[in-house]
Design a protein around this motif. Structure first.
Motif, mmCIF file in Angstrom:
data_model
loop_
_atom_site.group_PDB
_atom_site.id
_atom_site.type_symbol
_atom_site.label_atom_id
_atom_site.label_comp_id
_atom_site.label_asym_id
_atom_site.label_seq_id
_atom_site.Cartn_x
_atom_site.Cartn_y
_atom_site.Cartn_z
ATOM 1 N N LYS A 101 52.885 -21.162 -26.019
ATOM 2 C CA LYS A 101 52.287 -20.731 -27.129
ATOM 3 C C LYS A 101 52.686 -20.969 -28.432
ATOM 4 O O LYS A 101 52.399 -21.301 -29.284
ATOM 5 C CB LYS A 101 51.237 -19.516 -26.811
ATOM 6 C CG LYS A 101 50.348 -19.192 -28.064
ATOM 7 C CD LYS A 101 49.922 -17.705 -28.084
ATOM 8 C CE LYS A 101 49.091 -17.191 -29.040
ATOM 9 N NZ LYS A 101 48.949 -15.685 -29.111
ATOM 10 N N VAL A 131 51.596 -22.838 -32.020
ATOM 11 C CA VAL A 131 51.166 -22.175 -33.017
ATOM 12 C C VAL A 131 52.009 -22.237 -34.204
ATOM 13 O O VAL A 131 51.679 -22.533 -35.431
ATOM 14 C CB VAL A 131 51.222 -20.530 -32.739
ATOM 15 C CG1 VAL A 131 50.989 -19.962 -33.919
ATOM 16 C CG2 VAL A 131 49.908 -20.212 -31.674
ATOM 17 N N TYR A 179 45.203 -23.320 -28.496
ATOM 18 C CA TYR A 179 45.864 -22.470 -29.618
ATOM 19 C C TYR A 179 46.031 -23.284 -31.131
ATOM 20 O O TYR A 179 46.839 -23.206 -31.846
ATOM 21 C CB TYR A 179 47.389 -22.550 -29.298
ATOM 22 C CG TYR A 179 47.728 -22.064 -27.929
ATOM 23 C CD1 TYR A 179 47.093 -20.404 -27.776
ATOM 24 C CD2 TYR A 179 48.167 -22.442 -26.822
ATOM 25 C CE1 TYR A 179 47.308 -20.035 -26.479
ATOM 26 C CE2 TYR A 179 48.166 -21.877 -25.621
ATOM 27 C CZ TYR A 179 47.719 -20.470 -25.305
ATOM 28 O OH TYR A 179 47.789 -19.895 -24.238
#
Length: 163
Positions: free
Chosen positions: A72, A76, A131
């Protein structure tokens, strides 16, 4: 940034550059200089990235993402910070393959990983990730010049040039 060793090395390599290092635990950073700035940021949190980096209103020539390496967090970081790269600048992702090769880097996180997303882009295929919002996705797709990945002795790296 962890202890700041990479920032210290870059300080000597890029003799006229200001070096910014961010870490979730900035108190571990060992190096001091007028050209090196260290601050706290949580790379898993778009809110933290916005308040600690994006709100600085600085365009960077190079951003090196060497954060937590979590599936993630890599996604991000790239899609939040890519607008902060100057035209003609670079976004570099270290250990691109960690979520693929290390289970602890993807626990409770949803695929695709960043490597798969970048491969989809290079191969002109659509992708979706929980995400990445549509605005960030479209910005990236309209503003990258190229994506190159390289495999070293241990890990993979991605170099992304901005138009």
């Amino acid at each position: 940034s962890f202890y700041g060793n990479a920032s210290a090395a870059l300080f000597f390599y890029f003799k006229n550059a200001n070096i910014f290092g961010a870490d979730i635990n900035p108190d571990m950073f060992k190096y001091k200089s007028k050209r090196i700035k260290s601050f706290q940021v949580d790379s898993s949190s778009p809110k933290s990235i916005k308040s600690k980096i994006i709100n600085l209103n600085i365009l960077f020539k190079i951003i090196i993402e060497d954060a937590s390496h979590m599936l993630k967090d890599q996604i991000v970081s790239l899609f939040q910070l890519f607008p902060m790269v100057q035209p003609g600048g670079y976004f570099i992702v270290e250990e691109l393959d960690f979520p693929e090769t290390r289970e602890d880097m993807r626990l409770n996180q949803e695929f695709p990983d960043l490597k798969t997303i970048l491969n989809s882009i290079v191969n002109d295929k659509d992708f979706n990730s929980p995400y990445i919002d549509d605005v960030s996705k479209n910005y990236f797709l309209n503003n990258f010049e190229y994506i190159k990945t390289y495999r070293g002795n241990m890990n993979e790296i991605a170099i992304i040039k901005k138009k």
